[in-house]
Each structure stands twice: as structure tokens, then as C-alpha cells.
Design a protein around this motif. Structure first.
Motif, PDB file in Angstrom:
ATOM      1  N   HIS A  99      64.767  43.481  40.504  1.00 11.81           N
ATOM      2  CA  HIS A  99      65.817  44.485  40.303  1.00 11.81           C
ATOM      3  C   HIS A  99      65.191  45.877  40.164  1.00 11.81           C
ATOM      4  N   LYS A 100      64.131  45.965  39.401  1.00  9.93           N
ATOM      5  CA  LYS A 100      63.441  47.239  39.234  1.00  9.93           C
ATOM      6  C   LYS A 100      62.859  47.714  40.563  1.00  9.93           C
ATOM      7  N   LEU A 101      62.316  46.796  41.344  1.00 10.16           N
ATOM      8  CA  LEU A 101      61.740  47.146  42.638  1.00 10.16           C
ATOM      9  C   LEU A 101      62.805  47.725  43.567  1.00 10.16           C
ATOM     10  N   THR A 102      64.003  47.160  43.534  1.00  7.77           N
ATOM     11  CA  THR A 102      65.100  47.683  44.351  1.00  7.77           C
ATOM     12  C   THR A 102      65.438  49.118  43.972  1.00  7.77           C
ATOM     13  N   LEU A 103      65.488  49.389  42.670  1.00  9.86           N
ATOM     14  CA  LEU A 103      65.775  50.752  42.193  1.00  9.86           C
ATOM     15  C   LEU A 103      64.660  51.721  42.576  1.00  9.86           C
ATOM     16  N   LEU A 104      63.421  51.259  42.514  1.00  8.10           N
ATOM     17  CA  LEU A 104      62.286  52.109  42.879  1.00  8.10           C
ATOM     18  C   LEU A 104      62.284  52.401  44.379  1.00  8.10           C
ATOM     19  N   ASN A 105      62.641  51.425  45.191  1.00 13.29           N
ATOM     20  CA  ASN A 105      62.751  51.650  46.631  1.00 13.29           C
ATOM     21  C   ASN A 105      63.803  52.710  46.949  1.00 13.29           C
TER      22      ASN A 105
END
Length: 254
Positions: A83-89
Motif C-alpha cells: 500500500h505504501k509502495l502504491t502511494l510512493l509511486n
């Protein structure tokens, strides 16, 4: 150092913060390098050299109106948060599209870090769900599954406590595995018809590094052999530590 160089270095630090958190959240090496290069072009860099492996990011940039800068970032935290990776992308894409300034990105990065942090209660629910599901999958009874779920709930605060103590990851996983093994054996001794093996198999799946192994295979296919070998070795070592934790308790309790 003049103001222009100081500003460029500050902006590069923000870009590295984003790249570091992407890498620690489970992003593949190619994605991290590509995102950093694209964000550096927004910074005004014309020549960009970015090298990343599992534990280190090195970036060198230069340009006609930009002083030559080199930054190295040590990556030592891994939370595998999709989930965090999606936001960072999304954040990196907004920077590349020049929808936000780099200084604004730091504020948004802090918000992402806070919003994506898992609470203890959500971790307890996830641990219980994993334990219950896999115990049933491997042939356990409803009672075995419920006991396994209860142990998952009890392991979550232990895992969180050890995480806050910033222990070595292998020590942390070993202690959690040993605790789960002890509780499953204890439940089997005080309960009738409870199988410690089937209860344990559900709890074991909490700690199996499936995401790390998948990332390792992905790195191999992306020709990032060094990172792939590093992650593959890490997955094997963590699996051995998990098994050792459960076996240690079983041998100790006879």
C-alpha cells in the motif's frame, strides 16, 4: 557551498528519501532506479547515474545549470508494504508531471509514512487471518484453526515489541517463531484433540518471506543478478530461522 548547490542537494535528498522508502517497501531495483532518474530530470539534471542494490542507492547528477552532486543512501529498513509502495509511486509520478514541487513532496512523503503505518490491531487481525486460513488449508480442524488464530493474535504484539526494540531481523523472527511454537505446544497439552503440528503450520506462514522470494525471482528476470541473489539468500536464511525457532521449542519441550 552556494545557495544553488545547497538547494540542489536538498532536493536530491528528498528524491533519495522517496527512492529509499520505495526500495524498503518492496519495489524492484529497476523501478527504483527509473523513478529516481525521472525525478532528477525534473530537478534539472542532464547527466544522471543511478545505481541501486538491496541495501544501497548511489546517485550522481550534473547539468549545465546544476553543480555535480553525488549522494549515497544506506537502506536498512524493510517493511514490504505494498500500500505504501502504491502511494510512493503516485508521488513520484506527480513530481515527474510537475504537479507538485519537491519541497511539497517532503510534506506529502511524511503523510504517506504516517498513513501507511499498520496499527497493532490491524496486525493482530492479519496474523489471525493468516494462521486460521493456512491451518484449515493444510487439513486442520476448526478447533485447530481457532487456536492458531488466537496464537496469531498473541504473536502480533510480541512482533511489534521486538520491532520497536530494533533488534536484528533474524533474531526478531527467531524469537517470534519460538514464541509461536511454544504457544502451539502449550495449547496441544492443555486442549483435547488439538494438533500442535497443524496449529504451528498456520503460524509458520506468518513469517514465511514469500514477498522477498517473489522479488528475488523478479530481479533475476530483470537481469539484476546481484540484488536477486541478495534477496534470494535473505529469503532462504529467514525461512531457516523460522524453522529453527519452531524446532528449537519442540526439542526443548520434548
Amino acid at each position: 557551498m552556494d545557495t544553488r548547490a545547497a538547494t540542489a542537494r536538498e532536493n536530491l535528498q528528498i528524491i533519495l528519501d522517496i527512492g529509499e522508502q520505495m526500495l524498503s517497501s518492496g519495489a524492484e531495483i529497476g523501478r527504483v532506479e527509473d523513478s529516481i532518474e525521472r525525478m532528477c530530470r525534473v530537478l534539472g539534471a542532464e547527466a544522471i547515474e543511478c545505481f541501486a542494490i538491496t541495501y544501497v542507492i548511489v546517485v550522481t547528477i550534473s547539468g549545465e545549470n546544476l553543480p555535480g552532486l553525488t549522494e549515497i543512501r544506506r537502506v536498512d529498513q524493510f517493511d514490504r508494504n505494498m500500500h505504501k509502495l502504491t502511494l510512493l509511486n503516485t508521488l513520484s509520478r506527480d513530481i515527474c508531471a510537475e504537479k507538485i514541487e519537491l519541497k511539497e513532496a517532503r510534506i506529502r512523503l511524511e503523510t504517506i509514512d504516517q498513513a501507511s503505518a499498520s496499527s497493532l490491531y490491524s496486525k493482530m487481525f492479519i496474523f489471525a487471518l493468516i494462521s486460521l486460513s493456512f491451518t484449515i488449508f493444510f487439513g486442520g480442524s476448526i478447533v485447530d484453526a481457532l487456536v492458531s488464530a488466537l496464537i496469531g493474535v498473541l504473536i502480533a504484539p510480541i512482533d511489534q515489541f521486538l520491532l520497536n526494540k530494533e533488534l536484528n531481523r533474524f533474531v526478531q523472527v527467531f524469537l517470534c517463531a519460538a514464541s509461536a511454537g511454544f504457544l502451539s505446544n502449550l495449547a496441544a497439552r492443555i486442549g483435547v484433540g488439538i494438533s500442535s503440528e497443524l496449529v504451528s503450520i498456520g503460524n509458520i506462514m506468518i513469517f514465511i518471506p514469500g514477498v522477498i522470494f517473489t522479488c528475488a525471482i523478479q530481479e533475476f528476470f530483470s537481469n539484476n543478478m546481484l540484488s536477486g541473489l541478495t534477496r534470494f539468500t535473505e529469503a532462504i536464511m529467514l525461512s531457516l530461522v523460522v524453522a529453527t525457532g519452531f524446532v528449537f521449542v519442540n526439542v526443548l519441550l520434548g
